[in-house]
Enzyme design. Sequence first.
Site, PDB file in Angstrom:
ATOM      1  N   SER A 216       0.855  -1.193   0.000  1.00 58.82           N
ATOM      2  CA  SER A 216       0.000   0.000   0.000  1.00 58.82           C
ATOM      3  C   SER A 216       0.885   1.235   0.000  1.00 58.82           C
ATOM      4  CB  SER A 216      -0.856  -0.007   1.265  1.00 58.82           C
ATOM      5  OG  SER A 216      -1.506   1.241   1.445  1.00 58.82           O
ATOM      6  N   TYR A 229      -2.873  -1.115  10.517  1.00 55.79           N
ATOM      7  CA  TYR A 229      -2.843  -1.541   9.108  1.00 55.79           C
ATOM      8  C   TYR A 229      -1.549  -1.092   8.429  1.00 55.79           C
ATOM      9  CZ  TYR A 229      -4.251  -1.382   4.130  1.00 55.79           C
ATOM     10  OH  TYR A 229      -4.308  -1.507   2.765  1.00 55.79           O
TER      11      TYR A 229
HETATM   12  P1  NAD Z   1     -11.315  -6.195  -0.882  1.00 53.77           P
HETATM   13  O1  NAD Z   1     -12.195  -6.081   0.290  1.00 53.77           O
HETATM   14  O2  NAD Z   1     -11.933  -6.409  -2.191  1.00 53.77           O
HETATM   15  O3  NAD Z   1     -10.245  -7.327  -0.679  1.00 53.77           O
HETATM   16  C1  NAD Z   1      -9.771  -7.751   0.583  1.00 53.77           C
HETATM   17  C2  NAD Z   1     -10.031  -9.223   0.673  1.00 53.77           C
HETATM   18  O4  NAD Z   1      -9.338  -9.731   1.823  1.00 53.77           O
HETATM   19  C3  NAD Z   1     -11.476  -9.601   0.875  1.00 53.77           C
HETATM   20  O5  NAD Z   1     -12.155  -9.758  -0.355  1.00 53.77           O
HETATM   21  C4  NAD Z   1     -11.363 -10.921   1.618  1.00 53.77           C
HETATM   22  O6  NAD Z   1     -11.577 -11.978   0.721  1.00 53.77           O
HETATM   23  C5  NAD Z   1      -9.934 -10.964   2.092  1.00 53.77           C
HETATM   24  N1  NAD Z   1      -9.859 -11.270   3.534  1.00 53.77           N
HETATM   25  C6  NAD Z   1      -9.831 -10.395   4.565  1.00 53.77           C
HETATM   26  N2  NAD Z   1      -9.779 -11.080   5.729  1.00 53.77           N
HETATM   27  C7  NAD Z   1      -9.777 -12.399   5.408  1.00 53.77           C
HETATM   28  C8  NAD Z   1      -9.727 -13.605   6.165  1.00 53.77           C
HETATM   29  N3  NAD Z   1      -9.644 -13.584   7.516  1.00 53.77           N
HETATM   30  N4  NAD Z   1      -9.751 -14.780   5.506  1.00 53.77           N
HETATM   31  C9  NAD Z   1      -9.800 -14.817   4.157  1.00 53.77           C
HETATM   32  N5  NAD Z   1      -9.845 -13.702   3.377  1.00 53.77           N
HETATM   33  C10 NAD Z   1      -9.834 -12.519   4.017  1.00 53.77           C
HETATM   34  O7  NAD Z   1     -10.448  -4.848  -0.879  1.00 53.77           O
HETATM   35  P2  NAD Z   1      -9.156  -4.416  -1.730  1.00 53.77           P
HETATM   36  O8  NAD Z   1      -9.009  -2.981  -1.456  1.00 53.77           O
HETATM   37  O9  NAD Z   1      -9.214  -4.894  -3.111  1.00 53.77           O
HETATM   38  O10 NAD Z   1      -7.966  -5.134  -0.972  1.00 53.77           O
HETATM   39  C11 NAD Z   1      -6.988  -5.894  -1.619  1.00 53.77           C
HETATM   40  C12 NAD Z   1      -5.620  -5.481  -1.165  1.00 53.77           C
HETATM   41  O11 NAD Z   1      -5.355  -4.151  -1.589  1.00 53.77           O
HETATM   42  C13 NAD Z   1      -5.408  -5.491   0.334  1.00 53.77           C
HETATM   43  O12 NAD Z   1      -4.134  -6.021   0.616  1.00 53.77           O
HETATM   44  C14 NAD Z   1      -5.434  -4.033   0.694  1.00 53.77           C
HETATM   45  O13 NAD Z   1      -4.709  -3.752   1.869  1.00 53.77           O
HETATM   46  C15 NAD Z   1      -4.760  -3.459  -0.516  1.00 53.77           C
HETATM   47  N6  NAD Z   1      -4.933  -2.031  -0.681  1.00 53.77           N
HETATM   48  C16 NAD Z   1      -6.150  -1.502  -0.947  1.00 53.77           C
HETATM   49  C17 NAD Z   1      -6.272  -0.152  -1.093  1.00 53.77           C
HETATM   50  C18 NAD Z   1      -7.598   0.483  -1.404  1.00 53.77           C
HETATM   51  O14 NAD Z   1      -7.693   1.719  -1.376  1.00 53.77           O
HETATM   52  N7  NAD Z   1      -8.626  -0.273  -1.679  1.00 53.77           N
HETATM   53  C19 NAD Z   1      -5.152   0.682  -0.963  1.00 53.77           C
HETATM   54  C20 NAD Z   1      -3.925   0.113  -0.679  1.00 53.77           C
HETATM   55  C21 NAD Z   1      -3.829  -1.244  -0.544  1.00 53.77           C
END
Ligand code: NAD
Length: 324
Positions: A216, A229
């Site tokens: 991130s 986080y």
């Molecule tokens: P998202 O909610 O679509 O994806 C996160 C996923 O994590 C969920 O779909 C879920 O399946 C999984 N998860 C969480 N806890 C779990 C558990 N205990 N067991 C199994 N699965 C679990 O959201 P996203 O934003 O696409 O996140 C994907 C990645 O991107 C993450 O690593 C997040 O930190 C990172 N990220 C997102 C952003 C943003 O702004 N959305 C920014 C920086 C980084």
Amino acid sequence: MTDDTSRRDLFKGAAVAGLAAAAAPAFAQGAAPLVDPQTKFTKTPFAEQPQKWPALQRNMRPVPDCGEASYRGSGRLAGRKALVTGGDSGIGRAAVIAFAREGADVAINYYPSEEPDAQDVAKLLRGEGRKVVLIPGDLTDAKFARGLAPRAHRELGGLDIVVNNAAYQQSKANIAEITPEQFDRTMKTNVYAMFHICQTAIPLLKPGAAIINTGSVNSVDPGEELLDYATTKAAILIFTKGLAKQLGKQGIRVNMVAPGPIWTPLQVAGGQLPGKLGEFGQDTPLGRAGQPAELASLYVTLADPGSSFTTGSAFGANGGTGAI
Ligand code: NAD
Ligand code: MG
């Protein structure tokens, strides 16, 4: 000039002409129009829409764009087998769609209550003739996390690409509000699971395989309301760099993608402080939040054997905030 050389030259000429003919239809379609990244996706502030954790993408408005209708492959990952955690929604789903359209078979892990989102993406890709293996389960359960890569390897008939993408994010304005349970869950989901999955996957991986971790902008520039986080995301960056050093001699590459503000379920299930969703992404130089589809090409590129000298590196997609 002997007959032989002239024949060779002729053949060379024909081959070039043939190449030009083969390429012609693509050019004949005309140049793709330039697209302004400021207006490629919505700039409209998002409405508050809290959902219970873990939110479902299908219930979000607007529904995040994971490239369902737009991503076109060109065989870059033909025959590869990929495991993607959190592949049901958001950025993980965008990677899954892109991998599949590039010719890979995919295994998707997600939290069991996300079954509707997982079924949506499985149905889409199976309809296109790809193999999709669904492996629901809780990554904070060490036993499950340690069994995940071997199971994906078994069910896919091999494993070449591992994407550690699942994460837990709950915004809290002050350290005083972070319960020990939240801290523990954030560490277990974001860091421990990545360790368990890598440790159990590596013996199954061959030279040429790729591990991609989702970090991130918080890996280097912590949001003040994301203390726990951001700490995990910094750990993911160093884990990526350190593991890449270890695995160089096995021919396995390890890299990280560092997203900025992206419209995904994580944001509506406690990822942002209440009342803050309207501001989400508005302060980037591009003036909007990103969509998951805009990250797909980074995951594909890092998995692609063409990036064979790229390991231990981090690549951002953050709308210009300058973090990574
Ligand atoms: P998202 O909610 O679509 O994806 C996160 C996923 O994590 C969920 O779909 C879920 O399946 C999984 N998860 C969480 N806890 C779990 C558990 N205990 N067991 C199994 N699965 C679990 O959201 P996203 O934003 O696409 O996140 C994907 C990645 O991107 C993450 O690593 C997040 O930190 C990172 N990220 C997102 C952003 C943003 O702004 N959305 C920014 C920086 C980084
Ligand atoms: Mg999800």
